[in-house]
Design a protein around this motif. Structure first.
Motif, PDB file in Angstrom:
ATOM      1  N   PHE A 148       0.840  -1.190   0.000  1.00  0.00           N
ATOM      2  CA  PHE A 148       0.000   0.000   0.000  1.00  0.00           C
ATOM      3  C   PHE A 148       0.883   1.250   0.000  1.00  0.00           C
ATOM      4  O   PHE A 148       1.830   1.348   0.793  1.00  0.00           O
ATOM      5  CB  PHE A 148      -0.925   0.008   1.219  1.00  0.00           C
ATOM      6  N   ASP A 149       0.546   2.209  -0.846  1.00  0.00           N
ATOM      7  CA  ASP A 149       1.382   3.400  -1.006  1.00  0.00           C
ATOM      8  C   ASP A 149       1.516   4.183   0.289  1.00  0.00           C
ATOM      9  O   ASP A 149       2.608   4.665   0.627  1.00  0.00           O
ATOM     10  CB  ASP A 149       0.792   4.298  -2.107  1.00  0.00           C
ATOM     11  N   VAL A 150       0.401   4.335   1.029  1.00  0.00           N
ATOM     12  CA  VAL A 150       0.459   5.178   2.233  1.00  0.00           C
ATOM     13  C   VAL A 150       1.230   4.495   3.367  1.00  0.00           C
ATOM     14  O   VAL A 150       1.703   5.165   4.294  1.00  0.00           O
ATOM     15  CB  VAL A 150      -0.962   5.544   2.711  1.00  0.00           C
ATOM     16  N   LEU A 151       1.350   3.163   3.328  1.00  0.00           N
ATOM     17  CA  LEU A 151       2.056   2.444   4.386  1.00  0.00           C
ATOM     18  C   LEU A 151       3.511   2.164   4.038  1.00  0.00           C
ATOM     19  O   LEU A 151       4.331   1.947   4.935  1.00  0.00           O
ATOM     20  CB  LEU A 151       1.350   1.117   4.678  1.00  0.00           C
ATOM     21  N   ARG A 152       3.830   2.165   2.739  1.00  0.00           N
ATOM     22  CA  ARG A 152       5.163   1.750   2.301  1.00  0.00           C
ATOM     23  C   ARG A 152       6.294   2.563   2.927  1.00  0.00           C
ATOM     24  O   ARG A 152       7.309   1.992   3.337  1.00  0.00           O
ATOM     25  CB  ARG A 152       5.243   1.804   0.771  1.00  0.00           C
ATOM     26  N   PRO A 153       6.189   3.922   3.071  1.00  0.00           N
ATOM     27  CA  PRO A 153       7.319   4.682   3.648  1.00  0.00           C
ATOM     28  C   PRO A 153       7.676   4.252   5.067  1.00  0.00           C
ATOM     29  O   PRO A 153       8.821   4.427   5.495  1.00  0.00           O
ATOM     30  CB  PRO A 153       6.811   6.133   3.615  1.00  0.00           C
ATOM     31  N   HIS A 154       6.711   3.731   5.807  1.00  0.00           N
ATOM     32  CA  HIS A 154       6.974   3.352   7.205  1.00  0.00           C
ATOM     33  C   HIS A 154       6.813   1.842   7.417  1.00  0.00           C
ATOM     34  O   HIS A 154       6.684   1.388   8.562  1.00  0.00           O
ATOM     35  CB  HIS A 154       6.019   4.098   8.134  1.00  0.00           C
ATOM     36  N   ALA A 155       6.817   1.072   6.332  1.00  0.00           N
ATOM     37  CA  ALA A 155       6.569  -0.371   6.441  1.00  0.00           C
ATOM     38  C   ALA A 155       7.624  -1.051   7.310  1.00  0.00           C
ATOM     39  O   ALA A 155       7.309  -1.949   8.097  1.00  0.00           O
ATOM     40  CB  ALA A 155       6.530  -1.007   5.048  1.00  0.00           C
ATOM     41  N   GLN A 156       8.885  -0.639   7.177  1.00  0.00           N
ATOM     42  CA  GLN A 156       9.940  -1.262   7.976  1.00  0.00           C
ATOM     43  C   GLN A 156       9.754  -0.974   9.463  1.00  0.00           C
ATOM     44  O   GLN A 156       9.999  -1.831  10.317  1.00  0.00           O
ATOM     45  CB  GLN A 156      11.314  -0.760   7.512  1.00  0.00           C
ATOM     46  N   GLU A 157       9.309   0.257   9.757  1.00  0.00           N
ATOM     47  CA  GLU A 157       9.025   0.608  11.157  1.00  0.00           C
ATOM     48  C   GLU A 157       7.934  -0.300  11.726  1.00  0.00           C
ATOM     49  O   GLU A 157       8.057  -0.818  12.850  1.00  0.00           O
ATOM     50  CB  GLU A 157       8.587   2.080  11.240  1.00  0.00           C
ATOM     51  N   TYR A 158       6.853  -0.490  10.954  1.00  0.00           N
ATOM     52  CA  TYR A 158       5.773  -1.357  11.419  1.00  0.00           C
ATOM     53  C   TYR A 158       6.281  -2.786  11.624  1.00  0.00           C
ATOM     54  O   TYR A 158       5.939  -3.436  12.627  1.00  0.00           O
ATOM     55  CB  TYR A 158       4.622  -1.386  10.412  1.00  0.00           C
ATOM     56  N   LYS A 159       7.109  -3.257  10.687  1.00  0.00           N
ATOM     57  CA  LYS A 159       7.609  -4.636  10.788  1.00  0.00           C
ATOM     58  C   LYS A 159       8.489  -4.805  12.020  1.00  0.00           C
ATOM     59  O   LYS A 159       8.401  -5.810  12.735  1.00  0.00           O
ATOM     60  CB  LYS A 159       8.399  -5.003   9.531  1.00  0.00           C
ATOM     61  N   ASP A 209       7.803  -7.432  14.934  1.00  0.00           N
ATOM     62  CA  ASP A 209       8.824  -8.413  15.325  1.00  0.00           C
ATOM     63  C   ASP A 209       9.134  -8.320  16.814  1.00  0.00           C
ATOM     64  O   ASP A 209       9.396  -9.336  17.476  1.00  0.00           O
ATOM     65  CB  ASP A 209      10.107  -8.204  14.519  1.00  0.00           C
ATOM     66  N   HIS A 210       9.102  -7.096  17.336  1.00  0.00           N
ATOM     67  CA  HIS A 210       9.350  -6.909  18.773  1.00  0.00           C
ATOM     68  C   HIS A 210       8.295  -7.639  19.611  1.00  0.00           C
ATOM     69  O   HIS A 210       8.608  -8.280  20.624  1.00  0.00           O
ATOM     70  CB  HIS A 210       9.346  -5.413  19.106  1.00  0.00           C
ATOM     71  N   VAL A 211       7.038  -7.566  19.183  1.00  0.00           N
ATOM     72  CA  VAL A 211       5.964  -8.260  19.907  1.00  0.00           C
ATOM     73  C   VAL A 211       6.156  -9.763  19.806  1.00  0.00           C
ATOM     74  O   VAL A 211       5.959 -10.502  20.788  1.00  0.00           O
ATOM     75  CB  VAL A 211       4.588  -7.840  19.353  1.00  0.00           C
ATOM     76  N   TRP A 212       6.557 -10.260  18.617  1.00  0.00           N
ATOM     77  CA  TRP A 212       6.810 -11.699  18.457  1.00  0.00           C
ATOM     78  C   TRP A 212       7.919 -12.149  19.404  1.00  0.00           C
ATOM     79  O   TRP A 212       7.839 -13.222  20.013  1.00  0.00           O
ATOM     80  CB  TRP A 212       7.197 -12.014  17.008  1.00  0.00           C
ATOM     81  N   ARG A 213       8.982 -11.326  19.524  1.00  0.00           N
ATOM     82  CA  ARG A 213      10.113 -11.718  20.389  1.00  0.00           C
ATOM     83  C   ARG A 213       9.735 -11.652  21.861  1.00  0.00           C
ATOM     84  O   ARG A 213      10.053 -12.559  22.632  1.00  0.00           O
ATOM     85  CB  ARG A 213      11.312 -10.814  20.124  1.00  0.00           C
ATOM     86  N   GLU A 214       9.088 -10.565  22.265  1.00  0.00           N
ATOM     87  CA  GLU A 214       8.785 -10.352  23.686  1.00  0.00           C
ATOM     88  C   GLU A 214       7.597 -11.197  24.154  1.00  0.00           C
ATOM     89  O   GLU A 214       7.439 -11.431  25.340  1.00  0.00           O
ATOM     90  CB  GLU A 214       8.500  -8.877  23.930  1.00  0.00           C
ATOM     91  N   ASN A 215       6.726 -11.571  23.216  1.00  0.00           N
ATOM     92  CA  ASN A 215       5.536 -12.376  23.551  1.00  0.00           C
ATOM     93  C   ASN A 215       4.678 -11.678  24.608  1.00  0.00           C
ATOM     94  O   ASN A 215       4.243 -12.287  25.583  1.00  0.00           O
ATOM     95  CB  ASN A 215       5.950 -13.766  24.021  1.00  0.00           C
ATOM     96  N   ARG A 216       4.453 -10.404  24.422  1.00  0.00           N
ATOM     97  CA  ARG A 216       3.627  -9.620  25.349  1.00  0.00           C
ATOM     98  C   ARG A 216       3.110  -8.390  24.612  1.00  0.00           C
ATOM     99  O   ARG A 216       3.590  -8.037  23.529  1.00  0.00           O
ATOM    100  CB  ARG A 216       4.428  -9.181  26.583  1.00  0.00           C
ATOM    101  N   ALA A 217       2.126  -7.736  25.218  1.00  0.00           N
ATOM    102  CA  ALA A 217       1.556  -6.531  24.627  1.00  0.00           C
ATOM    103  C   ALA A 217       2.534  -5.368  24.767  1.00  0.00           C
ATOM    104  O   ALA A 217       3.143  -5.184  25.828  1.00  0.00           O
ATOM    105  CB  ALA A 217       0.228  -6.191  25.298  1.00  0.00           C
TER     106      ALA A 217
END
Length: 921
Positions: free
Chosen positions: A359-370, A374-382
């Motif tokens: 998506f064009d509006v998400l692409r500039p910050h896609a790495q930030e979102y990822k 990934d941080h949530v996957w690693r920490e396994n918490r909210a």
């Protein structure tokens, strides 16, 4: 749902913070009172005259309660009511009405209007009448805030909007609750909507292309029993859209190829789904084709219902005014609500299956979102993040709460995010910061101007002889209207104000005695009537013989300094008053050495140290995290720390450790840079969050448990149908074929008797399966009889002995309560069969004081149980935790009494109403 209260629908702690902030800004006391039981939900700034006097004395309290009832009686939706209570103070009430119900009243007051002079004599008489301390009472009266009517109207407009905002929050919460309940009801009915499958068999003659059907096959196809069925008539009942495919499979079957297909039938004008499976078998007279037809209409309907349930879930999250979405481990969206998809002009279906980079509006910050995912996957918490979304009209900031989703095994399978737009709040914070910087710069500029003015002021030199007469006065005195020459020879001290004269003369006498003196300050009135403060510095003047003949010195105009000192003193007094009155602990310490320089009474109370003890300590004596605290202090000194520090651990004098939230600040105190902060004890907040997290965990475990139980129940029914019913029917079919070919009438009759017995046995098995799912006797012959029938059915099926004792209460139970209790007893009896290690159990039924009590007791293995964990893990099906939750919905309770290697007793209690009449049998 109609018994909801305001406290059930909104976060009162958040409303309390808003009320606190409003009170700090406007000064208007505010309170929110529950309209049902008059309990105080939110309060700030309530006046001492009301809180410590009027509402304490029984007689004045009656007046307060009459005022509350009067305001409540005049409440109209969205309208405020102004009322001056009988105790002489103004109050304003604003109703909070949710879904047509008056849930609470927002009170503004107590206060006086500007220009309205309180009748002090009235309050003095009132103090005497009710035994109040007059001085304390009048002091409390003087603290009552006074507002202009325009100010009150502005405050009222804000609070009416706030009341509307609270109403909107409550309405949304109520709607969400109703939607959640609808989803739960739908899921409950879907779990219980299970029917017994119907299966028929048939044989195809490969020479004549004629079919031989069992009676059940005729019933499935809706054709009269024993009607002649040919290849062509068989195809006539097939749905036109499926007929060609079924015909191809039948032709393949004639060629010896097996098939297994699902297709539709048209029966009595209605569509029915069936599954057909057929293979070739060898017979004495050649090969034949035998097939099985199973009615799977109910299964297809259940699949449709599941699709509708997902659509219902989608519609619920689409109602939210925040972005809600779920991503799998690869970052692909597997769920998106309308708000989220609308951020980039898509529909939820367009979003599912794609990644942020698509998506064009998400692409500039896609790495930030990822990275955040990934941080949530690693920490396994909210975890909460601030994320940026770039749109055509600018960048938007969202507060995203992302938390892991777990499967039944406890493994993460996705990350769910809830993102709220906080762009406006961030802009307000930035604007406030800009204004603070501008004001600081103006203050610095003003200070520079003042300093320059002081530095350029010229001192006035003077000389006084031993008799106190002026012998010299510098020309700078002309600036103050004095003529230096005309004043020579006059007594210097006669120009000093009488109040300061004695001190000045004493210093003069000390100077004449060659005693070193400090500067002296005094006031002089100039010829134009101005009062001027001077600071006099002097030294003794001696002749050649060393005798003191007078003094010589200089006068410095310190009028402005004295004025500044007065302002600073008043400012310090105000600071000290605010410092002492702050309810939260405030600690102030040096930036070097970090020794405490000031604390307020709240800090003494919170930490257990006296102020003197604090002043002998450093910050390191109370912190439990020196390394982390050192980093925070360094950031505060660099002015890079602007937000509150969320969690730090401090130690009290008694050694106990507690969490705090710190609001830090760097400022100057008595000419030195210090650090200060308000330390808020967040023990209660963290405990509440922990309880919420544990409850959410238990609900997720229950949801997974119920899903597993439903699958196992379906598997058990399928196995029962396949292993018992299907095989018996197939055997019936084969025996029927044998009977038709048997020439000996006696043997044929014997075979038919066996078929009859087999059909009777099959019917009993079907009835047993049906009863274990849902007892029709429950609503037809009564609760106790249904339990007895259940015990008998399980006794035959599982070779156990269950006894029912007690009373018959069928006529006093509503259908919902009877159904819940029946399923709970069934679940407990299944637990006995599976886990108790015994074949005997007893069900006791009794009712006393309108409480129906059911006990299920066995003398089996027993167990150790932990209520918080094992209630979810014990047993199958509904589970003890599920039973407890359903009983709680009915106002009942569940109790477990178990001893290992001895016995287990589970007690169910539920209220049945005042109309109950017990009849023992």
């Amino acid at each position: 749902m109609e018994t909801f209260r305001l406290a059930d629908l909104i976060d009162l702690a958040a409303v309390q913070k808003m009320a606190d902030a409003h009170y700090q800004a406007a000064g208007m006391p505010i309170g929110i009172i529950d309209a049902v039981d008059d309990s105080i939900l939110v309060s700030v700034g309530w006046q001492d005259i009301c809180f410590k006097f009027h509402r304490v004395n029984p007689q004045t309290l009656i007046r307060c309660q009459e005022s509350d009832r009067t305001i409540k009686a005049h409440m109209r939706d969205g309208h405020a009511y102004h009322y001056k209570c009988k105790n002489g103070l103004w109050d304003i009430g604003v109703p909070i009405i949710v879904s047509g119900r008056h849930l609470a009243t927002m009170f503004l007051g107590q206060f006086f209007y500007q220009g309205e002079t309180p009748d002090r004599e009235f309050f003095i008489r009132q103090a005497r009448k009710f035994g109040f301390d007059i001085d304390d009472y009048l002091a409390a009266l003087d603290r009552v805030p006074v507002f202009t009517r325009d100010k009150v109207e502005d405050i009222l407009k804000y609070n009416q909007a706030l009341a509307g905002f609270i109403t909107s929050l409550a309405e949304n919460s109520l709607s969400k609750r109703k939607a959640d309940e609808a989803v739960l009801r739908q899921q409950y009915f879907l779990r219980k909507a299970q029917e017994i499958g119907r299966i028929g068999t048939w044989e195809l003659d490969i020479n004549t292309h004629e079919f031989k059907w069992t009676d059940e096959t005729y019933n499935i196809f809706g054709i009269p029993i024993n009607a002649r069925i040919t290849y062509e008539t068989f195809l006539i009942g097939i749905h036109p859209d499926d007929r060609n495919d079924v015909g191809k499979n039948l032709k393949a079957l004639l060629e010896g190829k097996p098939f297994d297909i699902e297709h539709r039938l048209i029966v009595d004008g209605k569509v029915k789904w069936v599954r057909q499976k057929a293979e070739s078998f060898k017979k004495d007279d050649g090969c034949t084709r035998i097939g099985v037809t199973q009615d799977i209409t109910t299964q297809k309907q259940a699949e449709t219902a599941l699709i509708e349930s997902r659509a219902l879930l989608q519609s619920v999250i689409d109602c939210a005014d925040t972005a809600i979405y779920v991503k799998d481990e690869s970052g692909r969206y597997i769920l998106s609500n309308r708000y989220h998809a609308g951020l980039f002009d898509r529909t939820p279906d367009d979003v599912v299956g794609r990644r942020d980079v698509d998506f064009d509006v998400l692409r500039p910050h896609a790495q930030e979102y990822k990275n955040n995912d990934d941080h949530v996957w690693r920490e396994n918490r909210a975890v909460e993040f601030e994320e940026t979304l770039s749109r055509k009209d600018g960048d938007y900031t969202y507060l995203s709460c992302k938390y892991p989703l777990h499967n039944a095994k406890g493994n993460i399978f996705a990350v769910c995010g809830i993102s709220t737009d906080i762009t406006q709040r961030k802009r307000i914070e930035e604007e406030l910061e800009r204004r603070v910087k501008e004001r600081t710069a103006r203050l610095a500029e003003s200070e520079a101007k003042f300093r320059g003015l002081v530095e350029n002021t010229s001192d006035i030199p003077f000389s006084i002889d031993a008799g106190g007469r002026l012998s010299y006065l510098g020309p700078q005195a002309k600036h103050y209207g004095f003529d230096p020459k005309a004043l020579q020879g006059r007594k210097f001290f006669e120009f000093i104000m009488p109040a300061d004269r004695e001190n000045a003369v004493a210093v003069f006498d000390q100077s004449l005695q060659k005693v070193e003196t400090a500067p002296v300050e005094f006031r002089i009135q100039s010829p134009n009537g101005n009062i001027i403060w001077f600071e006099g510095r002097s030294l003794p003047q001696c002749n050649d013989a060393g005798k003191v003949t007078g003094i010589t010195g200089a006068l410095r105009d310190v009028t402005e300094r004295k004025q500044i000192e007065k302002v600073l003193k008043e400012s310090e007094e105000r600071y000290r008053n605010l410092f002492e009155a702050e309810s939260g602990p405030i600690l102030v310490f040096e930036t070097q050495g970090h020794r405490f320089v000031d604390v307020n009474p709240a800090a003494e109370k919170q930490y257990g140290y006296t102020r003197e003890e604090f002043l002998g300590m450093t910050y390191w004596d109370i912190t439990c995290e020196p390394k982390a605290s050192k980093a925070v202090i360094q950031r505060a000194l660099k002015e890079t720390l602007r937000e509150a520090i969320p969690v730090r651990w401090h130690r009290k004098k008694d050694g106990s450790i507690f969490p705090v939230e710190i609001s830090p600040s760097k400022f100057t105190l008595e000419g030195r840079t210090v650090l200060g902060g308000i330390m808020r004890d967040i023990t209660t907040r963290m405990e509440e969050q922990k309880q919420r997290d544990e409850h959410q965990k238990r609900l997720r475990q229950l949801a997974a448990k119920l899903a597993t139980a439903q699958d196992e129940e379906q598997q058990r029914i399928a196995e029962g149908l396949h292993d018992d019913v299907a095989q018996d029917l197939a055997l019936c079919s084969l025996k029927l074929a044998l009977a038709e070919r048997e020439l000996d009438p006696a043997k044929a009759r014997l075979i038919r008797d066996e078929i009859g017995e087999l059909i009777h046995t099959t019917a009993e098995k079907i009835r047993s399966l049906s009863f274990e799912l849902s007892s029709s006797s429950l609503f037809r012959i009564g609760f106790k009889e249904a339990i007895v029938e259940l015990c008998n059915s399980m006794a035959k099926r599982y070779d156990v002995c269950f006894t029912v004792k007690g009373s018959d209460h069928a006529r006093i139970l509503d259908d919902t309560t009877a159904a819940v209790l029946f399923k709970a007893v069934r679940e407990l009896l299944f637990n006995v069969v599976k886990h108790a290690g015994t074949k005997e159990a007893t069900v006791f039924i009794d009712c006393k004081n309108n409480i129906l009590k059911i006990e299920v007791e066995d003398r089996g293995k027993g167990f150790h149980h932990r209520v918080d964990e094992d209630l979810i893990n014990m047993g199958k099906g509904m589970g003890l935790f599920g039973i407890k939750e359903r009983l709680t919905d009915l106002g009942g309770e569940l109790d477990i009494d178990s001893t290992p290697s001895d016995r287990t007793r589970v007690t169910l209690k539920v209220p049945v109403g005042k109309f109950f009449q017990s009849s023992n049998h």
